[in-house]
Design an enzyme around this catalytic site. Structure first.
Site, PDB file in Angstrom:
ATOM      1  N   GLY A  33       2.945  -4.487   8.971  1.00  0.00           N
ATOM      2  CA  GLY A  33       2.848  -3.129   9.154  1.00  0.00           C
ATOM      3  C   GLY A  33       1.673  -2.408   8.586  1.00  0.00           C
ATOM      4  N   THR A  34       0.658  -3.057   8.578  1.00  0.00           N
ATOM      5  CA  THR A  34      -0.518  -2.297   8.328  1.00  0.00           C
ATOM      6  C   THR A  34      -1.743  -2.442   9.210  1.00  0.00           C
ATOM      7  OG1 THR A  34      -2.307  -1.961   6.504  1.00  0.00           O
ATOM      8  CG2 THR A  34      -1.319  -4.267   6.757  1.00  0.00           C
TER       9      THR A  34
ATOM     10  N   HIS B  53      -1.924   1.424  -3.961  1.00  0.00           N
ATOM     11  CA  HIS B  53      -2.125   2.803  -3.724  1.00  0.00           C
ATOM     12  C   HIS B  53      -1.318   3.867  -4.541  1.00  0.00           C
ATOM     13  CE1 HIS B  53      -4.274   1.794   0.054  1.00  0.00           C
ATOM     14  NE2 HIS B  53      -4.880   1.637  -1.051  1.00  0.00           N
TER      15      HIS B  53
ATOM     16  N   CYS C 176      -5.649  16.462 -18.931  1.00  0.00           N
ATOM     17  CA  CYS C 176      -5.346  15.638 -20.444  1.00  0.00           C
ATOM     18  C   CYS C 176      -5.269  14.177 -19.983  1.00  0.00           C
ATOM     19  CB  CYS C 176      -4.436  16.006 -21.396  1.00  0.00           C
ATOM     20  SG  CYS C 176      -2.528  15.858 -20.712  1.00  0.00           S
TER      21      CYS C 176
ATOM     22  N   CYS D 212      -1.630  14.264 -15.104  1.00  0.00           N
ATOM     23  CA  CYS D 212      -2.398  15.830 -15.608  1.00  0.00           C
ATOM     24  C   CYS D 212      -3.732  15.196 -15.077  1.00  0.00           C
ATOM     25  CB  CYS D 212      -2.035  15.835 -17.101  1.00  0.00           C
ATOM     26  SG  CYS D 212      -2.843  17.467 -17.631  1.00  0.00           S
TER      27      CYS D 212
ATOM     28  N   CYS E  54       1.734  20.147 -16.401  1.00  0.00           N
ATOM     29  CA  CYS E  54       1.735  19.332 -17.467  1.00  0.00           C
ATOM     30  C   CYS E  54       2.453  20.047 -18.561  1.00  0.00           C
ATOM     31  CB  CYS E  54       0.446  18.871 -17.948  1.00  0.00           C
ATOM     32  SG  CYS E  54       0.446  17.682 -19.462  1.00  0.00           S
TER      33      CYS E  54
ATOM     34  N   GLN F 192       1.063  -1.314  -0.122  1.00  0.00           N
ATOM     35  CA  GLN F 192       0.154   0.031  -0.049  1.00  0.00           C
ATOM     36  C   GLN F 192       0.778   1.366  -0.029  1.00  0.00           C
ATOM     37  OE1 GLN F 192      -3.555  -0.647   3.072  1.00  0.00           O
ATOM     38  NE2 GLN F 192      -1.937  -2.235   3.472  1.00  0.00           N
ATOM     39  N   ASN F 193       2.188   1.127   0.327  1.00  0.00           N
ATOM     40  CA  ASN F 193       3.106   2.309   0.478  1.00  0.00           C
ATOM     41  C   ASN F 193       3.343   2.712  -1.149  1.00  0.00           C
ATOM     42  OD1 ASN F 193       3.084   1.390   3.145  1.00  0.00           O
ATOM     43  ND2 ASN F 193       5.160   0.393   3.137  1.00  0.00           N
TER      44      ASN F 193
HETATM   45  C1  BJW Z   1       4.215  -0.959  12.859  1.00  0.00           C
HETATM   46  C2  BJW Z   1       5.544  -0.576  12.912  1.00  0.00           C
HETATM   47  C3  BJW Z   1       6.785  -1.291  13.089  1.00  0.00           C
HETATM   48  C4  BJW Z   1       4.060   0.883  12.887  1.00  0.00           C
HETATM   49  N1  BJW Z   1       6.603  -2.505  13.024  1.00  0.00           N
HETATM   50  N2  BJW Z   1       4.231  -2.447  12.714  1.00  0.00           N
HETATM   51  C5  BJW Z   1     -15.768  -0.375   3.019  1.00  0.00           C
HETATM   52  C6  BJW Z   1     -16.114  -0.037   4.511  1.00  0.00           C
HETATM   53  C7  BJW Z   1     -15.822   1.216   5.160  1.00  0.00           C
HETATM   54  C8  BJW Z   1     -15.022   2.183   4.160  1.00  0.00           C
HETATM   55  C9  BJW Z   1     -14.898   1.759   3.033  1.00  0.00           C
HETATM   56  C10 BJW Z   1     -15.211   0.557   2.386  1.00  0.00           C
HETATM   57  N3  BJW Z   1     -14.643   0.489   1.032  1.00  0.00           N
HETATM   58  C11 BJW Z   1     -14.148   1.769   0.783  1.00  0.00           C
HETATM   59  C12 BJW Z   1     -14.068   2.501   1.705  1.00  0.00           C
HETATM   60  C13 BJW Z   1     -13.755   4.044   1.804  1.00  0.00           C
HETATM   61  C14 BJW Z   1     -12.199   4.019   2.097  1.00  0.00           C
HETATM   62  C15 BJW Z   1     -11.889   3.574   3.495  1.00  0.00           C
HETATM   63  O1  BJW Z   1     -11.365   2.457   3.444  1.00  0.00           O
HETATM   64  N4  BJW Z   1     -12.030   4.027   4.734  1.00  0.00           N
HETATM   65  C16 BJW Z   1     -11.560   3.637   5.801  1.00  0.00           C
HETATM   66  C17 BJW Z   1     -10.591   4.696   6.695  1.00  0.00           C
HETATM   67  C18 BJW Z   1     -12.690   3.368   6.714  1.00  0.00           C
HETATM   68  N5  BJW Z   1     -11.480   3.391   0.893  1.00  0.00           N
HETATM   69  C19 BJW Z   1     -11.352   4.260  -0.146  1.00  0.00           C
HETATM   70  O2  BJW Z   1     -11.724   5.107  -0.413  1.00  0.00           O
HETATM   71  C20 BJW Z   1     -10.540   3.294  -1.141  1.00  0.00           C
HETATM   72  N6  BJW Z   1     -11.212   3.416  -2.570  1.00  0.00           N
HETATM   73  C21 BJW Z   1     -12.406   2.594  -2.617  1.00  0.00           C
HETATM   74  O3  BJW Z   1     -12.474   1.512  -2.040  1.00  0.00           O
HETATM   75  O4  BJW Z   1     -12.958   2.814  -3.997  1.00  0.00           O
HETATM   76  C22 BJW Z   1     -14.142   2.447  -4.014  1.00  0.00           C
HETATM   77  C23 BJW Z   1     -15.163   3.036  -3.187  1.00  0.00           C
HETATM   78  C24 BJW Z   1     -14.969   4.338  -2.982  1.00  0.00           C
HETATM   79  C25 BJW Z   1     -15.866   5.209  -2.467  1.00  0.00           C
HETATM   80  C26 BJW Z   1     -16.552   4.448  -1.486  1.00  0.00           C
HETATM   81  C27 BJW Z   1     -16.887   2.907  -1.682  1.00  0.00           C
HETATM   82  C28 BJW Z   1     -16.160   2.375  -2.361  1.00  0.00           C
HETATM   83  C29 BJW Z   1      -9.242   4.021  -1.498  1.00  0.00           C
HETATM   84  C30 BJW Z   1      -8.220   4.017  -0.455  1.00  0.00           C
HETATM   85  C31 BJW Z   1      -6.934   4.825  -0.674  1.00  0.00           C
HETATM   86  C32 BJW Z   1      -6.005   4.949   0.421  1.00  0.00           C
HETATM   87  N7  BJW Z   1      -5.270   5.865   0.370  1.00  0.00           N
HETATM   88  C33 BJW Z   1      -3.856   6.220   1.153  1.00  0.00           C
HETATM   89  C34 BJW Z   1      -3.190   7.383   0.573  1.00  0.00           C
HETATM   90  C35 BJW Z   1      -2.229   6.809  -0.310  1.00  0.00           C
HETATM   91  C36 BJW Z   1      -1.511   7.878  -1.145  1.00  0.00           C
HETATM   92  C37 BJW Z   1      -0.378   8.430  -0.126  1.00  0.00           C
HETATM   93  O5  BJW Z   1       0.223   7.790   0.494  1.00  0.00           O
HETATM   94  O6  BJW Z   1      -0.269   9.668  -0.095  1.00  0.00           O
HETATM   95  O7  BJW Z   1      -3.093   5.231   1.333  1.00  0.00           O
HETATM   96  S1  BJW Z   1      -4.734   6.412   2.737  1.00  0.00           S
HETATM   97  C38 BJW Z   1      -3.421   5.602   3.705  1.00  0.00           C
HETATM   98  O8  BJW Z   1      -3.975   4.591   4.231  1.00  0.00           O
HETATM   99  C39 BJW Z   1      -2.499   5.120   2.563  1.00  0.00           C
HETATM  100  C40 BJW Z   1      -2.088   3.692   3.006  1.00  0.00           C
HETATM  101  O9  BJW Z   1      -1.582   3.072   1.903  1.00  0.00           O
HETATM  102  C41 BJW Z   1      -3.486   3.429   3.682  1.00  0.00           C
HETATM  103  C42 BJW Z   1      -3.264   2.228   4.653  1.00  0.00           C
HETATM  104  O10 BJW Z   1      -2.522   2.684   5.784  1.00  0.00           O
HETATM  105  P1  BJW Z   1      -1.578   1.624   6.430  1.00  0.00           P
HETATM  106  O11 BJW Z   1      -0.353   1.719   5.590  1.00  0.00           O
HETATM  107  O12 BJW Z   1      -2.300   0.576   7.019  1.00  0.00           O
HETATM  108  O13 BJW Z   1      -1.135   2.723   7.614  1.00  0.00           O
HETATM  109  P2  BJW Z   1      -1.365   3.109   9.178  1.00  0.00           P
HETATM  110  O14 BJW Z   1      -1.023   4.175   9.517  1.00  0.00           O
HETATM  111  O15 BJW Z   1      -2.823   3.009   9.109  1.00  0.00           O
HETATM  112  O16 BJW Z   1      -1.186   1.743   9.978  1.00  0.00           O
HETATM  113  C43 BJW Z   1       0.331   1.532  10.202  1.00  0.00           C
HETATM  114  C44 BJW Z   1       0.458   0.151  10.853  1.00  0.00           C
HETATM  115  O17 BJW Z   1       1.810  -0.112  11.082  1.00  0.00           O
HETATM  116  C45 BJW Z   1      -0.120   0.140  12.370  1.00  0.00           C
HETATM  117  O18 BJW Z   1      -1.055  -0.751  12.477  1.00  0.00           O
HETATM  118  C46 BJW Z   1       0.980   0.227  13.285  1.00  0.00           C
HETATM  119  O19 BJW Z   1       1.040  -0.408  14.452  1.00  0.00           O
HETATM  120  C47 BJW Z   1       1.958  -0.588  12.388  1.00  0.00           C
HETATM  121  N8  BJW Z   1       3.471  -0.080  12.949  1.00  0.00           N
HETATM  122  N9  BJW Z   1       5.351   0.832  13.084  1.00  0.00           N
HETATM  123  C48 BJW Z   1       5.349  -3.151  12.814  1.00  0.00           C
HETATM  124  N10 BJW Z   1       7.936  -0.842  13.318  1.00  0.00           N
HETATM  125 ZN    ZN Z   2      -1.803  17.515 -19.495  1.00  0.00          ZN
END
Ligand code: BJW
Ligand code: ZN
Length: 242
Positions: free
Chosen positions: A182-183, A114, A125, A122, A142, A96-97
């Site tokens: 790590g998610t 992601h 376009c 852009c 762009c 996801q990173n």
């Molecule tokens: C360690 C550690 C160490 C730390 N050792 N561990 C169904 C139900 C409810 C909601 C939805 C659903 N379906 C869709 C949604 C809406 C939404 C969603 O999920 N919302 C939730 C918040 C509820 N999803 C979307 O909108 C997605 N699109 C989609 O489904 O389209 C169709 C649709 C649209 C609209 C409605 C319905 C359907 C798109 C999601 C895109 C997420 N984008 C981001 C940004 C990416 C760009 C960028 O980086 O700038 O992605 S948000 C952010 O979260 C990023 C990450 O990849 C993602 C996940 O986060 P991650 O990696 O898990 O990080 P953290 O911080 O949450 O957790 C870190 C973990 O590491 C923790 O557990 C720590 O304990 C651990 N940790 N250090 C081991 N050293």
């Molecule tokens: Zn363009």
């Protein structure tokens, strides 16, 4: 530590990674206390509406993160996954990173669910093949149509690329060992991937590596708590070649 022992070379291994695997490299996670940038919650910035309202603010956040990522180095968790691949394991990383730390550690089979932070698109376009050259505090434009560029990443409310999803699902259907590292497993659709994999293949072994338990913990064969840069390495060091 898990007592399950495998012949790694015979397994199809899939790894789902999140921000926690890059945290030891100095990249802030999204939901931790270190996830704030200028007191903004990342969930308020990673949206199309935030970009529509204030593209400069969102680009400032991305420039800050790009800068951190470029200075960062892969950590032992990235390295052990790359070593598994170089030693002949059939391993695919679904990350996801948006950083490139898996690739810089040497992993070749990496799918960016992601998007990737160094790529742009852009908004006018749709051109995708524009490399972000000047990482400075200005709005990138762009070269083809002078439209505004945005990061080629997936924000909340946006769909993941359908080919990427299909490829991931095919792989999950053909996985013997699924590692989730790590998610927070809070963000869909990726949060559903382990459940999907288990539905497709009830014999799959799922291991989770995280500091804390998550919503997928009850599904796993074992959740190994602790810093992934230590636990993942410790887990695999008992195997030949590590
Ligand atoms: C360690 C550690 C160490 C730390 N050792 N561990 C169904 C139900 C409810 C909601 C939805 C659903 N379906 C869709 C949604 C809406 C939404 C969603 O999920 N919302 C939730 C918040 C509820 N999803 C979307 O909108 C997605 N699109 C989609 O489904 O389209 C169709 C649709 C649209 C609209 C409605 C319905 C359907 C798109 C999601 C895109 C997420 N984008 C981001 C940004 C990416 C760009 C960028 O980086 O700038 O992605 S948000 C952010 O979260 C990023 C990450 O990849 C993602 C996940 O986060 P991650 O990696 O898990 O990080 P953290 O911080 O949450 O957790 C870190 C973990 O590491 C923790 O557990 C720590 O304990 C651990 N940790 N250090 C081991 N050293
Ligand atoms: Zn363009």
């Amino acid at each position: 530590m898990s007592s399950i022992k495998f012949n790694l070379q015979e397994l199809k291994i899939t790894v789902i990674t999140g921000a926690g695997i890059s945290q030891p490299s100095g990249i802030p996670t999204f939901r931790g206390s270190n996830g704030l940038w200028r007191n903004y919650n990342p969930q308020e910035l990673a949206t199309p509406s935030a970009f529509d309202k204030n593209p400069f603010l969102v680009w400032e956040w991305y420039y800050w993160r790009i800068n951190l990522i470029q200075k960062a180095q892969p950590n032992p968790a990235h390295t052990i996954l790359a070593q598994l691949e170089s030693q002949g394991c059939n391993i695919v990383i679904l990350t996801q990173n948006v950083d490139d730390l898996h690739e810089r550690a040497g992993s070749r089979c990496v799918i960016h669910l992601h998007g990737e932070i160094m790529k742009t698109r852009c908004v006018e376009c749709g051109e995708k093949n524009i490399v972000l050259l000047n990482i400075v505090n200005s709005l990138p434009k762009c070269p083809l149509c002078d439209g505004l560029l945005r990061p080629a990443v997936v924000w909340f409310g946006e769909s993941l690329d359908s080919t990427t999803i299909n490829t991931s699902f095919e792989r999950l259907a053909n996985t013997d060992l699924l590692i989730v590292a790590g998610t927070s497993s809070l963000v869909y659709p990726v949060a559903d991937f382990p459940f999907h994999a288990k539905r497709l293949n009830p014999n799959i072994v799922i291991l989770e590596f995280n500091m804390n338990k998550t919503p997928i913990s009850p599904l796993t064969n074992n959740t190994i708590l602790g810093p992934v840069e230590e636990t993942l390495v410790n887990y695999f060091k008992h195997y030949e070649g590590f």
